[in-house]
Design a protein around this motif. Structure first.
Motif, PDB file in Angstrom:
ATOM      1  N   THR A  61     -19.209 -63.279 -56.118  1.00  0.00           N
ATOM      2  CA  THR A  61     -18.110 -63.790 -56.936  1.00  0.00           C
ATOM      3  C   THR A  61     -16.848 -62.954 -56.762  1.00  0.00           C
ATOM      4  OG1 THR A  61     -18.887 -62.491 -58.835  1.00  0.00           O
ATOM      5  CG2 THR A  61     -19.639 -64.784 -58.680  1.00  0.00           C
ATOM      6  N   ILE A  62     -16.929 -61.887 -55.963  1.00  0.00           N
ATOM      7  CA  ILE A  62     -15.750 -61.068 -55.659  1.00  0.00           C
ATOM      8  C   ILE A  62     -15.734 -60.778 -54.157  1.00  0.00           C
ATOM      9  CG2 ILE A  62     -15.505 -60.038 -57.932  1.00  0.00           C
ATOM     10  CD1 ILE A  62     -17.052 -58.036 -55.170  1.00  0.00           C
ATOM     11  N   ASP A  63     -14.586 -60.312 -53.659  1.00  0.00           N
ATOM     12  CA  ASP A  63     -14.461 -60.040 -52.224  1.00  0.00           C
ATOM     13  C   ASP A  63     -14.464 -58.547 -51.909  1.00  0.00           C
ATOM     14  OD1 ASP A  63     -12.024 -59.215 -53.195  1.00  0.00           O
ATOM     15  OD2 ASP A  63     -10.812 -60.553 -51.954  1.00  0.00           O
ATOM     16  N   TYR A  64     -14.906 -57.733 -52.854  1.00  0.00           N
ATOM     17  CA  TYR A  64     -14.828 -56.278 -52.712  1.00  0.00           C
ATOM     18  C   TYR A  64     -15.573 -55.754 -51.486  1.00  0.00           C
ATOM     19  CZ  TYR A  64     -14.979 -51.358 -53.972  1.00  0.00           C
ATOM     20  OH  TYR A  64     -14.848 -50.001 -53.956  1.00  0.00           O
ATOM     21  N   HIS A  65     -16.746 -56.317 -51.203  1.00  0.00           N
ATOM     22  CA  HIS A  65     -17.574 -55.834 -50.088  1.00  0.00           C
ATOM     23  C   HIS A  65     -17.477 -56.727 -48.855  1.00  0.00           C
ATOM     24  CE1 HIS A  65     -19.548 -52.923 -52.742  1.00  0.00           C
ATOM     25  NE2 HIS A  65     -19.715 -53.892 -53.619  1.00  0.00           N
ATOM     26  N   GLU A  66     -16.482 -57.584 -48.804  1.00  0.00           N
ATOM     27  CA  GLU A  66     -16.394 -58.572 -47.728  1.00  0.00           C
ATOM     28  C   GLU A  66     -16.526 -57.922 -46.347  1.00  0.00           C
ATOM     29  OE1 GLU A  66     -13.654 -62.394 -46.383  1.00  0.00           O
ATOM     30  OE2 GLU A  66     -12.932 -61.008 -47.929  1.00  0.00           O
ATOM     31  N   GLY A  67     -17.419 -58.483 -45.536  1.00  0.00           N
ATOM     32  CA  GLY A  67     -17.640 -57.984 -44.182  1.00  0.00           C
ATOM     33  C   GLY A  67     -18.698 -56.907 -44.078  1.00  0.00           C
ATOM     34  N   ASN A 104     -22.838 -64.359 -63.403  1.00  0.00           N
ATOM     35  CA  ASN A 104     -22.492 -64.934 -62.101  1.00  0.00           C
ATOM     36  C   ASN A 104     -22.184 -66.416 -62.231  1.00  0.00           C
ATOM     37  OD1 ASN A 104     -25.156 -63.034 -60.482  1.00  0.00           O
ATOM     38  ND2 ASN A 104     -23.073 -62.403 -60.979  1.00  0.00           N
ATOM     39  N   LYS A 105     -23.028 -67.117 -62.968  1.00  0.00           N
ATOM     40  CA  LYS A 105     -22.833 -68.560 -63.138  1.00  0.00           C
ATOM     41  C   LYS A 105     -21.510 -68.857 -63.830  1.00  0.00           C
ATOM     42  CE  LYS A 105     -24.961 -72.759 -64.981  1.00  0.00           C
ATOM     43  NZ  LYS A 105     -26.068 -73.346 -65.772  1.00  0.00           N
TER      44      LYS A 105
END
Length: 238
Positions: A116-122, A165-166
């Motif tokens: 639900t977040i992009d903090y760890h993207e990749g 999360n939901k």
């Protein structure tokens, strides 16, 4: 030493999605440049204020969204979602892939995971989660990514690991829905992972990030239970 992902100063967090394993109020004061590499920063962890107050879902939540008319040629798509997409949801993806493969149904499914977040993207999944899964013969190879608007069009089922999360998924959905066209009742695709559990009475998959090894084993126990039931449910309906 506790696993700590790299963080760049250019990090941005969408306003409609929650922050990850760090609280916003502590973040700025704990950025410290590395003497060896000024581009790297380190951060002191602060336990997140994430509510895991949960409610019981009606038995109807067990129902899986029926495949569309083109389901005979189009694989059934399942998306697993947690907070950062580095522990629970990539493990769910790995477990479900393993079960589907053992039943010889690889071509029938499209399986993915997101956060639900992009903090760890990749980033790859937490090494503790990967190690625990590997001991059970399950490989976790996915890279973290945030959930996106197109997921509501492309996936038949979106499974959240817990109530928070939901709630966050549905908040993002409402923002995206206001900006573009979505399939009717696309939000009905979002369900709780543990609604498929048969051997466990747990209502949510707990985040093992701050716990010890047993926390990761508990997550895998719940996911194996839920994924077996999920596959049975989907194959029966199709």
């Amino acid at each position: 030493m506790m696993y700590c992902p790299k963080l760049t100063a250019s990090l941005t967090i969408p306003s409609y999605l929650p922050f990850c394993h760090y609280t916003r109020q502590f973040l700025p004061s704990h950025f410290r440049s590395s003497d060896k590499n000024p581009n790297l920063v380190s951060i002191i962890r602060a336990k997140p204020r994430i509510s895991h107050s949960l409610r019981c879902f009606a038995s109807s939540s067990m129902a899986t969204t029926p495949p569309t008319q083109s389901s005979e040629t189009k694989p059934y798509s399942v998306l697993f979602v947690c907070l950062g997409n580095i522990c629970r949801s990539p493990a769910a993806e790995g477990v479900f892939r393993d079960i589907v493969k053992k039943r010889g149904l690889d071509s029938k499914f499209n399986i993915d995971s997101a956060g639900t977040i992009d903090y760890h993207e990749g980033n790859m999944a937490d090494p503790r989660m990967r190690s625990a899964a590997k001991r059970r013969g399950i490989e976790i190879t996915s890279l973290s990514r945030p959930i996106k608007a197109s997921d509501f069009r492309e996936f038949d089922l979106i499974l959240a690991m817990d109530d928070q999360n939901k709630e966050d998924i549905l908040k993002a959905y409402n923002v995206w829905k206001a900006r573009g066209n979505f399939p009717p009742d696309a939000d009905k695709k979002v369900k709780l992972m543990c609604s498929y559990c048969k051997k466990h009475n747990d209502k949510f998959v707990p985040d093992p990030y701050y716990g010890g090894a047993q926390g990761f084993e508990k997550v895998l126990d719940l996911l194996e239970d839920a994924c077996e039931s999920l596959l049975d449910s989907v194959t029966v309906q199709s």
